[in-house]
Write a protein that holds these residues in place. Structure first.
Motif, PDB file in Angstrom:
ATOM      1  N   ILE A 152       0.908  -1.364   0.038  1.00 57.64           N
ATOM      2  CA  ILE A 152      -0.171   0.059   0.091  1.00 57.64           C
ATOM      3  C   ILE A 152       0.876   1.298   0.015  1.00 57.64           C
ATOM      4  CG2 ILE A 152      -1.864   1.320   1.029  1.00 57.64           C
ATOM      5  CD1 ILE A 152      -2.684  -1.599   0.282  1.00 57.64           C
ATOM      6  N   HIS A 153       0.686   2.011  -1.056  1.00 66.20           N
ATOM      7  CA  HIS A 153       1.381   3.364  -1.180  1.00 66.20           C
ATOM      8  C   HIS A 153       0.347   4.529  -0.795  1.00 66.20           C
ATOM      9  CE1 HIS A 153       4.538   0.849  -3.054  1.00 66.20           C
ATOM     10  NE2 HIS A 153       3.874   0.712  -3.923  1.00 66.20           N
ATOM     11  N   ALA A 154       0.739   5.273   0.370  1.00 70.90           N
ATOM     12  CA  ALA A 154       0.299   6.580   0.622  1.00 70.90           C
ATOM     13  C   ALA A 154       0.643   7.496  -0.570  1.00 70.90           C
ATOM     14  CB  ALA A 154       0.479   7.179   1.895  1.00 70.90           C
ATOM     15  N   LEU A 177      -9.270  -2.598   4.172  1.00 69.55           N
ATOM     16  CA  LEU A 177      -8.327  -3.482   4.186  1.00 69.55           C
ATOM     17  C   LEU A 177      -7.418  -3.257   5.571  1.00 69.55           C
ATOM     18  CD1 LEU A 177      -8.888  -3.208   1.067  1.00 69.55           C
ATOM     19  CD2 LEU A 177      -6.584  -3.503   0.582  1.00 69.55           C
ATOM     20  N   ILE A 178      -7.006  -4.365   5.935  1.00 69.31           N
ATOM     21  CA  ILE A 178      -6.149  -4.379   7.228  1.00 69.31           C
ATOM     22  C   ILE A 178      -4.732  -4.393   6.770  1.00 69.31           C
ATOM     23  CG2 ILE A 178      -5.365  -5.276   9.374  1.00 69.31           C
ATOM     24  CD1 ILE A 178      -8.229  -6.824   9.471  1.00 69.31           C
ATOM     25  N   VAL A 179      -4.079  -3.299   6.995  1.00 73.04           N
ATOM     26  CA  VAL A 179      -2.786  -3.071   6.704  1.00 73.04           C
ATOM     27  C   VAL A 179      -1.621  -3.229   7.710  1.00 73.04           C
ATOM     28  CG1 VAL A 179      -0.986  -1.338   5.276  1.00 73.04           C
ATOM     29  CG2 VAL A 179      -3.590  -1.413   4.610  1.00 73.04           C
ATOM     30  N   ASP A 180      -0.668  -3.745   7.551  1.00 69.76           N
ATOM     31  CA  ASP A 180       0.360  -4.151   8.746  1.00 69.76           C
ATOM     32  C   ASP A 180       1.449  -2.960   8.244  1.00 69.76           C
ATOM     33  OD1 ASP A 180       2.534  -5.091  10.244  1.00 69.76           O
ATOM     34  OD2 ASP A 180       2.114  -7.058   9.801  1.00 69.76           O
ATOM     35  N   THR A 181       1.670  -2.028   9.020  1.00 68.31           N
ATOM     36  CA  THR A 181       2.634  -1.183   8.965  1.00 68.31           C
ATOM     37  C   THR A 181       4.049  -1.340   9.568  1.00 68.31           C
ATOM     38  OG1 THR A 181       1.584   0.191  10.777  1.00 68.31           O
ATOM     39  CG2 THR A 181       0.807   0.696   8.828  1.00 68.31           C
ATOM     40  N   SER A 208      -2.412   2.231  -4.550  1.00 69.56           N
ATOM     41  CA  SER A 208      -2.018   3.571  -4.384  1.00 69.56           C
ATOM     42  C   SER A 208      -3.266   4.331  -3.559  1.00 69.56           C
ATOM     43  CB  SER A 208      -1.436   4.411  -5.686  1.00 69.56           C
ATOM     44  OG  SER A 208      -0.391   3.740  -6.015  1.00 69.56           O
ATOM     45  N   THR A 209      -2.923   4.985  -2.602  1.00 69.02           N
ATOM     46  CA  THR A 209      -4.112   5.707  -2.176  1.00 69.02           C
ATOM     47  C   THR A 209      -3.827   7.161  -2.074  1.00 69.02           C
ATOM     48  OG1 THR A 209      -3.494   5.913   0.132  1.00 69.02           O
ATOM     49  CG2 THR A 209      -4.315   3.745  -0.497  1.00 69.02           C
ATOM     50  N   SER A 210      -4.931   7.949  -1.614  1.00 69.83           N
ATOM     51  CA  SER A 210      -4.949   9.283  -1.749  1.00 69.83           C
ATOM     52  C   SER A 210      -4.584   9.923  -0.390  1.00 69.83           C
ATOM     53  CB  SER A 210      -6.042  10.275  -2.250  1.00 69.83           C
ATOM     54  OG  SER A 210      -7.389   9.453  -1.181  1.00 69.83           O
TER      55      SER A 210
END
Length: 247
Positions: A152-154, A177-181, A208-210
């Motif tokens: 996942i790209h911010a 979506l559960i994202v592991d950071t 890619s997200t906003s």
């Protein structure tokens, strides 16, 4: 995933995967692994065929018989599922395809299938009658198992990878979506809604997200040990300015 599927006359297998429509992130099919019963064969069942998920027993009940499942059309779940293949399954059970509407439901909330021979007879010799105006190619179905692990790209950098999904059991929509950071924000997991997606690259497994990294850090905290209830969703949607889907 892993829930036992119970037909009206016995078990038929377990949920091996879920296929979703990448236009609206809604589950369209359960991929059921029939284990040794049908020599490892996998079959497709639409979520509309299922009753309410029983979390205590990890079970889903479906209004079909074992014989109906055994004689259902064979589908290669390792290859893209075409619209015509979907039509074959819906036609076999006598259910209306999701792109035309939803199956007629019984009082219990599960569709009441037409006997397979009736369904085949009413559609015999007419592929177009089965598929309607829908295209016959790849209907943009994606595998939940495949998307797990996507990065996942911010808007200002990477935030992690997809670890899991939160599913709305009423509409079968993938809400978050559960994202592991762990590589960016150690010890934290965060929720990302498909509403924020700017682009999904299915070839290289990236989303890619906003959203910005600071914006994600300031969002309502997600605790995997706590149930995501309506109060949490209200705070989450208010924070990001998303319209409330439940109204």
């Amino acid at each position: 995933m892993g829930y036992m599927i119970a037909a009206t006359d016995g078990e038929i297998g377990t949920v091996d995967d879920l296929l979703f429509d990448d236009h609206d992130w809604t589950i369209r099919w359960l991929v059921v692994d029939t284990g040794t019963w049908l020599s490892g064969r996998k079959v497709l069942l639409p979520p509309e065929a299922c009753g309410e998920p029983l979390a205590a027993t990890r079970e889903l009940r479906v209004n079909v018989t074992r014989q109906m499942v055994e004689e259902s059309p064979s589908i290669d779940t390792d290859a893209p599922v075409s619209r015509l293949q979907e039509s074959d399954v819906f036609g076999y059970y006598g259910w209306e395809p999701y792109w035309l509407g939803y199956p007629y439901a019984t009082a219990a909330g599960m569709p009441n299938p037409v006997p397979p021979e009736s369904a085949v007879g009413s559609l015999e010799g007419s592929d177009d009658a089965i598929a309607g105006a829908a295209p016959r190619g790849d209907p943009n179905l994606r595998s939940v198992s495949e998307v797990t692990g996507y990065y996942i790209h911010a808007s200002d950098g990477d935030i992690g990878h997809v670890e899991d999904f939160l599913l709305d059991a009423d509409s079968w929509a993938l809400r978050y979506l559960i994202v592991d950071t762990k590589n960016w924000w150690p010890g934290k997991k965060t929720l990302v809604s498909p509403k924020s997606f700017r682009r999904v690259n299915w070839n290289d497994g990236t989303v890619s997200t906003s959203l910005t990294k600071d914006g994600i850090k300031s969002a309502p905290e997600y605790d995997p040990a706590q149930t995501v209830d309506r109060a949490y969703e209200e705070r989450y949607h208010d924070y990001y300015g998303y319209p409330a889907y439940w109204i």
